[in-house]
Design a protein around this motif. Structure first.
Motif, PDB file in Angstrom:
ATOM      1  N   GLU A   1       6.844  -0.767   0.814  1.00  0.00           N
ATOM      2  CA  GLU A   1       7.663  -1.098  -0.352  1.00  0.00           C
ATOM      3  C   GLU A   1       8.113  -2.550  -0.236  1.00  0.00           C
ATOM      4  O   GLU A   1       8.264  -3.080   0.867  1.00  0.00           O
ATOM      5  CB  GLU A   1       8.888  -0.172  -0.400  1.00  0.00           C
ATOM      6  CG  GLU A   1       9.656  -0.215  -1.696  1.00  0.00           C
ATOM      7  CD  GLU A   1       8.852   0.293  -2.871  1.00  0.00           C
ATOM      8  OE1 GLU A   1       8.704  -0.481  -3.841  1.00  0.00           O
ATOM      9  OE2 GLU A   1       8.370   1.437  -2.827  1.00  0.00           O
TER      10      GLU A   1
ATOM     11  N   GLU B   1       0.865  -1.182   0.000  1.00  0.00           N
ATOM     12  CA  GLU B   1       0.000   0.000   0.000  1.00  0.00           C
ATOM     13  C   GLU B   1       0.899   1.229   0.000  1.00  0.00           C
ATOM     14  O   GLU B   1       2.123   1.108  -0.090  1.00  0.00           O
ATOM     15  CB  GLU B   1      -0.897  -0.021   1.244  1.00  0.00           C
ATOM     16  CG  GLU B   1      -1.822  -1.222   1.283  1.00  0.00           C
ATOM     17  CD  GLU B   1      -2.595  -1.319   2.589  1.00  0.00           C
ATOM     18  OE1 GLU B   1      -2.428  -0.420   3.442  1.00  0.00           O
ATOM     19  OE2 GLU B   1      -3.339  -2.286   2.748  1.00  0.00           O
ATOM     20  N   ASP B   2       0.296   2.418   0.109  1.00  0.00           N
ATOM     21  CA  ASP B   2       1.131   3.605   0.156  1.00  0.00           C
ATOM     22  C   ASP B   2       1.855   3.643   1.506  1.00  0.00           C
ATOM     23  O   ASP B   2       1.306   3.305   2.540  1.00  0.00           O
ATOM     24  CB  ASP B   2       0.305   4.876  -0.048  1.00  0.00           C
ATOM     25  CG  ASP B   2      -0.853   4.979   0.927  1.00  0.00           C
ATOM     26  OD1 ASP B   2      -1.303   3.939   1.425  1.00  0.00           O
ATOM     27  OD2 ASP B   2      -1.284   6.119   1.207  1.00  0.00           O
ATOM     28  N   GLY B   3       3.133   4.013   1.450  1.00  0.00           N
ATOM     29  CA  GLY B   3       3.962   3.997   2.642  1.00  0.00           C
ATOM     30  C   GLY B   3       4.644   2.663   2.867  1.00  0.00           C
ATOM     31  O   GLY B   3       5.309   2.474   3.879  1.00  0.00           O
TER      32      GLY B   3
END
Length: 145
Positions: free
Chosen positions: A34, A30-32
């Motif tokens: 990796e 998700e965003d945040g």
């Protein structure tokens, strides 16, 4: 002699292997977050990982995973990025080898990523290659020596 005041022995501390063979749902980033590949283990619950975005980060293994999920060099992990420290991250999840292959098939991981799920398989291939390097001696050759 004093009475034993402990709660059990080595097997109690070891615990159960809790349902590792069960299929779990594939978790995408998700965003945040990796994807990263572990370069080396540093000890003290830390590892050095190369993230897919090209940054080498010092990753901290969270307490829920510490001494329960074993991470080795070459494993694919999901890390949570820190907004206040770009060179550090937190390990959220370790992908099993079949999950890592699925991520690569879905295009989440680049094709240049080498999955180390077959460390033993790679050694077998090398052993097969070196197995043909030996010299066959006939019985008469040995008698001459």
């Amino acid at each position: 002699m004093p009475k034993n005041k402990g709660k059990g022995g080595k097997n109690r501390k070891r615990g159960k292997n809790e349902a590792d063979d069960e299929k779990r749902e594939l978790v995408f980033k998700e965003d945040g977050q990796e994807y990263a590949q572990v370069l080396r283990m540093l000890g003290n619950g830390r590892c050095e990982a190369m993230c897919i975005d090209g940054t080498k980060r010092l990753c901290h293994i969270r307490g829920k995973m510490h001494k329960k999920v074993w991470i080795a060099a070459g494993d694919i992990i999901l890390v949570g990025l820190r907004d206040y420290q770009d060179d550090k991250a937190d390990v959220i999840l370790k992908y099993m080898p079949d999950e890592a292959r699925l991520l690569k098939a879905y295009g989440e991981l680049p094709d240049t990523t080498r999955l180390n799920e077959g460390i033993g398989a790679g050694l077998d291939e090398e052993e097969d290659a070196t197995a043909n390097d030996y010299i066959d001696f006939e019985d008469e050759d040995i008698d001459k020596i």
